[in-house]
Design an enzyme around this catalytic site. Structure first.
Site, short mmCIF file in Angstrom:
data_model
loop_
_atom_site.label_atom_id
_atom_site.label_comp_id
_atom_site.label_asym_id
_atom_site.label_seq_id
_atom_site.Cartn_x
_atom_site.Cartn_y
_atom_site.Cartn_z
N GLY A 1 -5.98 27.97 -22.37
CA GLY A 1 -5.12 27.23 -23.54
C GLY A 1 -5.69 26.22 -24.26
O GLY A 1 -6.20 25.05 -23.46
N VAL B 1 1.27 27.16 -27.03
CA VAL B 1 2.65 27.75 -26.88
C VAL B 1 3.59 26.54 -27.07
O VAL B 1 3.45 25.71 -25.89
CB VAL B 1 2.78 28.85 -26.08
CG1 VAL B 1 4.20 29.53 -26.18
CG2 VAL B 1 1.79 29.94 -26.07
N HIS C 1 0.92 30.86 -20.36
CA HIS C 1 -0.01 31.85 -19.46
C HIS C 1 0.27 33.24 -19.97
O HIS C 1 -0.71 34.03 -20.02
CB HIS C 1 0.36 31.54 -18.14
CG HIS C 1 0.15 30.28 -17.55
ND1 HIS C 1 1.24 29.43 -17.14
CD2 HIS C 1 -0.77 29.58 -17.29
CE1 HIS C 1 0.96 28.42 -16.55
NE2 HIS C 1 -0.44 28.42 -16.74
N HIS D 1 4.02 30.60 -17.16
CA HIS D 1 5.09 30.34 -18.29
C HIS D 1 4.65 31.14 -19.46
O HIS D 1 3.66 31.94 -19.53
CB HIS D 1 5.54 28.99 -18.58
CG HIS D 1 4.23 27.92 -18.96
ND1 HIS D 1 3.39 28.43 -19.96
CD2 HIS D 1 3.72 27.02 -18.11
CE1 HIS D 1 2.31 27.43 -19.79
NE2 HIS D 1 2.29 26.77 -18.88
N MET E 1 -3.01 28.31 -12.04
CA MET E 1 -2.65 27.62 -10.86
C MET E 1 -1.20 27.96 -10.62
O MET E 1 -0.47 27.43 -9.83
CB MET E 1 -2.56 26.01 -10.92
CG MET E 1 -4.03 25.38 -11.16
SD MET E 1 -4.20 23.76 -10.65
CE MET E 1 -3.05 22.90 -11.18
N GLY E 2 -0.88 29.03 -11.29
CA GLY E 2 0.50 29.62 -11.08
C GLY E 2 1.53 28.93 -11.99
O GLY E 2 1.14 28.38 -12.76
O1 PAF Z 1 -5.71 25.07 -16.49
C1 PAF Z 1 -5.54 25.12 -15.26
O2 PAF Z 1 -4.52 25.73 -14.84
C2 PAF Z 1 -6.44 24.84 -14.02
O3 PAF Z 1 -7.09 23.71 -14.55
C3 PAF Z 1 -7.48 25.74 -13.81
C4 PAF Z 1 -8.27 26.13 -15.04
C5 PAF Z 1 -6.95 27.11 -13.52
C6 PAF Z 1 -8.50 25.39 -12.75
O4 PAF Z 1 -7.60 25.26 -11.61
#
Ligand code: PAF
Length: 291
Positions: free
Chosen positions: A151, A180, A37, A34, A30-31
């Protein structure tokens, strides 16, 4: 790195890649990217083939009083991080691309993993896992991904998505990367940005509870009741030492079977010990998979 905003374009990119002999790896996000990700993107890149990162703040996984509107959005920085970590493509669709009828339309298609979706975070966030399963199904179908990386911090989400992929016979493998943490133990989360310095300090109760559980289990303790009570004491101690400050409040502390998310009385290899707590207005989660 290429950036796409339509399903048709990312699918065409994926098909060309597959035509050239590459597997497609997807990192759904979802952007507000960090280091957690970044580790997923590196795992996707290292798994060979092409790595795509989706950036989409999914409205259907937020409850009516949750933080959808204020969820951190940092598209340019996210693209820079994705590129630096070796992503080949970013897929960042507008809401109407993934929800053509509107995310709140009375006529819409949803994926609901019954039973699992009401457990752990699903119990305190009704509809959350239905929104997650729906959007991840859409992303896997759009990208025709061979594998998707998540994650371990979102361990209940992983259980829901594994069940969804099995039940829908989607040809994607769900892969999980370790949590992390900050040097002091706090699990990385985009929502850590919301924490004041006092809340940031109290948030350490979650990782302390997780670490204590690991220690108890490695010294032979197996009983869920004992593990949960010991974790509750960590939160109680945190609350009393910060009496005048924002309070840390347990949402759940549970020992469950990771596949079914059903509570277990005794820890076994692969059991999930999971914690969720409110720190001020911010809800945080943490967990450990017991060895
Ligand atoms: O874990 C997330 O960031 C969200 O739940 C995901 C998997 C991107 C779905 O929107």
């Amino acid at each position: 790195m290429e950036i796409f905003s339509t399903v048709a374009d990312i699918r065409e990119w994926a098909r060309q890649g597959r035509g050239a002999g590459h597997a497609i790896s997807l990192v759904p996000t979802m952007g507000a990217l960090h280091a957690g990700h970044a580790s997923l993107i590196r795992a996707a890149r290292d798994s060979r083939g092409l790595a795509a990162v989706s950036i989409f703040v999914n409205p259907t996984q937020f409850g009516p009083h949750e933080d959808y509107a204020r969820y951190p959005r940092s598209f340019d920085a996210d693209c820079a991080l994705a590129e630096a970590e070796g992503a080949d493509a970013v897929f960042a669709p507008p809401v109407e691309e993934l929800y053509p009828g509107g995310a709140t339309s009375p006529i819409a298609t949803f994926v609901d993993v019954e039973g699992l979706s009401n457990r752990l975070d699903g119990a305190s966030r009704p509809g959350h896992f239905r929104g997650v399963a729906t959007v991840v199904a859409k992303l896997l179908i759009a990208t025709e991904a061979d594998r998707a990386f998540f994650g371990q911090k979102d361990a209940a989400q992983v259980a829901v998505l594994r069940r969804m992929v099995t039940d829908l016979r989607l040809p994607a493998e769900i892969l999980v990367c370790p949590i992390v943490r900050e040097p002091d133990g706090l699990a990385l989360s985009s929502r850590n940005l919301y924490l004041s310095p006092a809340e940031r300090s109290q948030a350490l109760a979650l990782s302390r509870a997780v670490r204590q559980t690991e220690t108890l289990v490695s010294s032979g303790e197996r009983h869920a009741v004992v593990l949960i009570e010991a974790a509750q004491k960590i939160f109680a101690a945190e609350r009393s030492s910060f009496a005048a400050e924002p309070q840390v409040r347990i949402d759940y502390i549970e020992l469950v079977n990771w596949a079914t998310l059903e509570p277990v009385e005794t820890a076994a290899p692969g059991s999930l010990f999971a914690v969720a707590a409110w720190v001020g207005a911010t809800r945080l989660i943490d967990n450990t998979i017991l060895g």
